[in-house]
Design a protein around this motif. Structure first.
Motif, PDB file in Angstrom:
ATOM      1  N   LYS A   3      26.499  24.000 -46.597  1.00 18.47           N
ATOM      2  CA  LYS A   3      25.645  23.002 -47.229  1.00 18.47           C
ATOM      3  C   LYS A   3      24.207  23.105 -46.737  1.00 18.47           C
ATOM      4  O   LYS A   3      23.330  22.450 -47.245  1.00 18.47           O
ATOM      5  N   GLN A   4      23.970  23.912 -45.726  1.00 19.28           N
ATOM      6  CA  GLN A   4      22.653  24.032 -45.134  1.00 19.28           C
ATOM      7  C   GLN A   4      21.944  25.261 -45.676  1.00 19.28           C
ATOM      8  O   GLN A   4      22.523  26.085 -46.355  1.00 19.28           O
ATOM      9  N   LYS A   5      20.657  25.374 -45.308  1.00 17.37           N
ATOM     10  CA  LYS A   5      19.893  26.538 -45.744  1.00 17.37           C
ATOM     11  C   LYS A   5      20.485  27.815 -45.166  1.00 17.37           C
ATOM     12  O   LYS A   5      21.151  27.807 -44.143  1.00 17.37           O
ATOM     13  N   SER A   6      20.232  28.905 -45.829  1.00 20.14           N
ATOM     14  CA  SER A   6      20.730  30.201 -45.365  1.00 20.14           C
ATOM     15  C   SER A   6      19.786  30.754 -44.306  1.00 20.14           C
ATOM     16  O   SER A   6      18.599  30.957 -44.583  1.00 20.14           O
ATOM     17  N   PRO A   7      20.301  31.015 -43.119  1.00 15.08           N
ATOM     18  CA  PRO A   7      19.437  31.546 -42.073  1.00 15.08           C
ATOM     19  C   PRO A   7      19.091  33.009 -42.327  1.00 15.08           C
ATOM     20  O   PRO A   7      19.854  33.739 -42.947  1.00 15.08           O
ATOM     21  N   LYS A   8      17.937  33.419 -41.839  1.00  9.42           N
ATOM     22  CA  LYS A   8      17.511  34.812 -41.961  1.00  9.42           C
ATOM     23  C   LYS A   8      17.836  35.602 -40.699  1.00  9.42           C
ATOM     24  O   LYS A   8      17.893  36.822 -40.725  1.00  9.42           O
ATOM     25  N   TYR A   9      18.043  34.888 -39.582  1.00  7.10           N
ATOM     26  CA  TYR A   9      18.262  35.539 -38.300  1.00  7.10           C
ATOM     27  C   TYR A   9      19.480  34.941 -37.607  1.00  7.10           C
ATOM     28  O   TYR A   9      19.844  33.782 -37.852  1.00  7.10           O
ATOM     29  N   LEU A  10      20.081  35.735 -36.741  1.00  6.54           N
ATOM     30  CA  LEU A  10      21.280  35.306 -36.032  1.00  6.54           C
ATOM     31  C   LEU A  10      21.024  34.072 -35.174  1.00  6.54           C
ATOM     32  O   LEU A  10      21.852  33.152 -35.132  1.00  6.54           O
ATOM     33  N   ASP A  11      19.883  34.016 -34.505  1.00 13.38           N
ATOM     34  CA  ASP A  11      19.591  32.850 -33.669  1.00 13.38           C
ATOM     35  C   ASP A  11      19.450  31.580 -34.507  1.00 13.38           C
ATOM     36  O   ASP A  11      19.836  30.491 -34.076  1.00 13.38           O
ATOM     37  N   GLU A  12      18.932  31.694 -35.724  1.00 14.35           N
ATOM     38  CA  GLU A  12      18.856  30.545 -36.630  1.00 14.35           C
ATOM     39  C   GLU A  12      20.259  30.101 -37.031  1.00 14.35           C
ATOM     40  O   GLU A  12      20.537  28.904 -37.085  1.00 14.35           O
ATOM     41  N   GLU A  17      24.796  26.195 -36.385  1.00 19.35           N
ATOM     42  CA  GLU A  17      26.168  25.888 -35.955  1.00 19.35           C
ATOM     43  C   GLU A  17      26.162  24.850 -34.843  1.00 19.35           C
ATOM     44  O   GLU A  17      26.997  23.946 -34.826  1.00 19.35           O
ATOM     45  N   CYS A  18      25.213  24.971 -33.918  1.00 21.34           N
ATOM     46  CA  CYS A  18      25.119  23.999 -32.829  1.00 21.34           C
ATOM     47  C   CYS A  18      24.791  22.603 -33.360  1.00 21.34           C
ATOM     48  O   CYS A  18      25.309  21.603 -32.853  1.00 21.34           O
ATOM     49  N   GLU A  19      23.958  22.529 -34.382  1.00 27.57           N
ATOM     50  CA  GLU A  19      23.657  21.245 -35.020  1.00 27.57           C
ATOM     51  C   GLU A  19      24.930  20.644 -35.607  1.00 27.57           C
ATOM     52  O   GLU A  19      25.165  19.444 -35.500  1.00 27.57           O
ATOM     53  N   GLU A  20      25.744  21.469 -36.236  1.00 30.41           N
ATOM     54  CA  GLU A  20      27.010  21.005 -36.814  1.00 30.41           C
ATOM     55  C   GLU A  20      27.955  20.517 -35.719  1.00 30.41           C
ATOM     56  O   GLU A  20      28.626  19.499 -35.876  1.00 30.41           O
ATOM     57  N   LEU A  21      28.010  21.232 -34.592  1.00 26.32           N
ATOM     58  CA  LEU A  21      28.859  20.809 -33.470  1.00 26.32           C
ATOM     59  C   LEU A  21      28.415  19.446 -32.951  1.00 26.32           C
ATOM     60  O   LEU A  21      29.257  18.590 -32.647  1.00 26.32           O
ATOM     61  N   LEU A  22      27.115  19.237 -32.831  1.00 27.59           N
ATOM     62  CA  LEU A  22      26.605  17.947 -32.376  1.00 27.59           C
ATOM     63  C   LEU A  22      27.011  16.840 -33.337  1.00 27.59           C
ATOM     64  O   LEU A  22      27.433  15.757 -32.918  1.00 27.59           O
ATOM     65  N   LYS A  23      26.897  17.112 -34.623  1.00 25.56           N
ATOM     66  CA  LYS A  23      27.269  16.120 -35.633  1.00 25.56           C
ATOM     67  C   LYS A  23      28.750  15.740 -35.504  1.00 25.56           C
ATOM     68  O   LYS A  23      29.098  14.555 -35.497  1.00 25.56           O
ATOM     69  N   VAL A  24      29.601  16.724 -35.360  1.00 30.80           N
ATOM     70  CA  VAL A  24      31.041  16.465 -35.212  1.00 30.80           C
ATOM     71  C   VAL A  24      31.311  15.717 -33.907  1.00 30.80           C
ATOM     72  O   VAL A  24      32.087  14.760 -33.876  1.00 30.80           O
ATOM     73  N   PHE A  25      30.661  16.153 -32.810  1.00 29.05           N
ATOM     74  CA  PHE A  25      30.826  15.473 -31.535  1.00 29.05           C
ATOM     75  C   PHE A  25      30.480  13.991 -31.663  1.00 29.05           C
ATOM     76  O   PHE A  25      31.224  13.118 -31.193  1.00 29.05           O
ATOM     77  N   LEU A  26      29.352  13.683 -32.284  1.00 30.37           N
ATOM     78  CA  LEU A  26      28.916  12.287 -32.409  1.00 30.37           C
ATOM     79  C   LEU A  26      29.872  11.477 -33.279  1.00 30.37           C
ATOM     80  O   LEU A  26      30.166  10.316 -32.968  1.00 30.37           O
ATOM     81  N   GLN A  27      30.372  12.075 -34.359  1.00 33.59           N
ATOM     82  CA  GLN A  27      31.334  11.374 -35.216  1.00 33.59           C
ATOM     83  C   GLN A  27      32.604  11.041 -34.444  1.00 33.59           C
ATOM     84  O   GLN A  27      33.108   9.923 -34.502  1.00 33.59           O
TER      85      GLN A  27
END
Length: 99
Positions: A3-12, A17-27
């Motif tokens: 559902k998110q933008k397509s990253p151009k680089y591996l670090d992006e 993914e880390c943002e998604e983990l934080l979201k799940v953790f908070l939920q």
């Protein structure tokens, strides 16, 4: 991540993914709090991780794929538990609260 933008680089991609983990953790933190982790400690986290990995192996070995549980959710749970374990080892999980 679909559902998110397509990253151009591996670090992006990693950061997304880390943002998604934080979201799940908070939920999940909102639903369960941290009492269950504090009660079982690091060994309990390791047991929960082992259980998740065991489930993952079972799901991956099925020829027709999982029926009731998504592989994506299982991988996410494993990653979140790993971060919780790192925070627990640093005594941050025990001392800090979420905003």
């Amino acid at each position: 991540m679909s559902k998110q933008k397509s990253p151009k680089y591996l670090d992006e991609a990693f950061a997304l993914e880390c943002e998604e983990l934080l979201k799940v953790f908070l939920q999940k933190h909102k639903d369960y709090g941290k009492g269950n982790i504090l009660e079982i400690g690091e060994m309990g986290i390791a047991f929960r991780l082992a259980e998740k990995v065991s489930r993952l192996k079972n799901l991956l070995s099925k020829n027709d794929g999982p029926v009731n549980e998504s592989l994506e959710d299982t991988w996410t749970d494993i990653a979140v538990y790993a971060v919780i374990a790192k925070l627990f080892r640093k005594q941050l999980f025990q001392k800090l609260d979420v905003k």
